[in-house]
Design a protein around this motif. Structure first.
Motif, PDB file in Angstrom:
ATOM      1  N   GLU A  30       0.839  -1.197   0.000  1.00  0.00           N
ATOM      2  CA  GLU A  30       0.000   0.000   0.000  1.00  0.00           C
ATOM      3  C   GLU A  30       0.877   1.251   0.000  1.00  0.00           C
ATOM      4  N   HIS A  31       0.521   2.213  -0.820  1.00  0.00           N
ATOM      5  CA  HIS A  31       1.177   3.513  -0.871  1.00  0.00           C
ATOM      6  C   HIS A  31       0.126   4.587  -0.622  1.00  0.00           C
ATOM      7  N   SER A  32       0.510   5.835  -0.587  1.00  0.00           N
ATOM      8  CA  SER A  32      -0.424   6.914  -0.264  1.00  0.00           C
ATOM      9  C   SER A  32      -1.544   7.071  -1.291  1.00  0.00           C
ATOM     10  N   ASP A  33      -1.269   6.772  -2.555  1.00  0.00           N
ATOM     11  CA  ASP A  33      -2.263   6.998  -3.605  1.00  0.00           C
ATOM     12  C   ASP A  33      -2.544   5.781  -4.482  1.00  0.00           C
ATOM     13  N   HIS A  34      -1.882   4.660  -4.204  1.00  0.00           N
ATOM     14  CA  HIS A  34      -2.097   3.455  -4.993  1.00  0.00           C
ATOM     15  C   HIS A  34      -1.590   2.231  -4.231  1.00  0.00           C
ATOM     16  N   ALA A  35      -1.980   1.076  -4.737  1.00  0.00           N
ATOM     17  CA  ALA A  35      -1.436  -0.185  -4.243  1.00  0.00           C
ATOM     18  C   ALA A  35      -0.575  -0.769  -5.365  1.00  0.00           C
ATOM     19  N   TYR A  36       0.587  -1.261  -4.992  1.00  0.00           N
ATOM     20  CA  TYR A  36       1.483  -1.892  -5.956  1.00  0.00           C
ATOM     21  C   TYR A  36       1.382  -3.394  -5.773  1.00  0.00           C
ATOM     22  N   GLU A  37       1.054  -4.085  -6.855  1.00  0.00           N
ATOM     23  CA  GLU A  37       0.868  -5.535  -6.809  1.00  0.00           C
ATOM     24  C   GLU A  37       1.798  -6.224  -7.794  1.00  0.00           C
ATOM     25  N   VAL A  38       2.309  -7.361  -7.373  1.00  0.00           N
ATOM     26  CA  VAL A  38       3.039  -8.255  -8.263  1.00  0.00           C
ATOM     27  C   VAL A  38       2.158  -9.485  -8.425  1.00  0.00           C
ATOM     28  N   LEU A  39       1.808  -9.788  -9.663  1.00  0.00           N
ATOM     29  CA  LEU A  39       0.919 -10.900  -9.949  1.00  0.00           C
ATOM     30  C   LEU A  39       1.610 -11.910 -10.865  1.00  0.00           C
ATOM     31  N   THR A  40       1.280 -13.167 -10.698  1.00  0.00           N
ATOM     32  CA  THR A  40       1.773 -14.211 -11.595  1.00  0.00           C
ATOM     33  C   THR A  40       0.586 -14.964 -12.176  1.00  0.00           C
ATOM     34  N   ARG A  41       0.774 -15.469 -13.370  1.00  0.00           N
ATOM     35  CA  ARG A  41      -0.311 -16.177 -14.051  1.00  0.00           C
ATOM     36  C   ARG A  41      -0.639 -17.455 -13.302  1.00  0.00           C
TER      37      ARG A  41
END
Length: 155
Positions: free
Chosen positions: A139-150
């Motif tokens: 979680e960041h102040s203005d967005h969420a950063y996600e790492v996704l795998t198939r």
């Protein structure tokens, strides 16, 4: 292939061939760290929207039917052979290229804004979450950063 994108909660990624937000906290720094020294593939609209051409210390492949848009740039190649799109290439957009290469993408780095923006270009975020699993989320102040795998195909 890997992909790196930012979108709003409805999958909006662009407006008038640019980003609909001014900036996201830490997003450009993360983009630079992940793609530094890497091979990037992008559509011509993404190429045209780059504030600096070419991005330093990266090999650029622009998929376009109009090679005139990349004339004058020595380290830019028009990608003609899809077999070159291996797992160590980063797809950086836009939506058309992302959709065309979707089945080749095995890892997705996704910044999802908390705010909904006025967009004219979208990815199918619902489909992304059906086909990919979230490995990590920050979680960041203005967005969420996600790492996704198939997800593994169970058929």
């Amino acid at each position: 292939m890997k992909a790196i994108l930012a979108c709003d909660p409805k999958g909006g990624i662009g407006k008038n061939n640019g980003l609909p937000w001014d900036r996201l906290d830490g997003d450009l720094k993360r983009f630079k760290q992940l793609t530094d020294g890497q091979r990037l593939v992008m559509g011509s609209n993404t190429w045209k929207s780059l504030p600096v051409k070419p991005l330093p210390n990266r090999l650029h492949w622009v998929m376009t039917s109009d090679p005139s848009c990349i004339k004058g740039y020595n380290d830019v190649t028009q990608l003609l052979n899809p077999a070159l799109l291996t797992e160590d290439v980063w797809c950086i957009g836009g939506a058309t290229l992302f959709k065309q290469q979707y089945d080749r993408i095995h890892e997705l780095h996704l910044s999802v804004t908390y705010q909904i923006y006025d967009c004219d270009t979208y990815i199918d975020l619902d489909q992304v979450y059906k086909d990919f699993k979230v490995e990590s989320r920050t979680e960041h102040s203005d967005h969420a950063y996600e790492v996704l795998t198939r997800k593994e195909n169970t058929n």
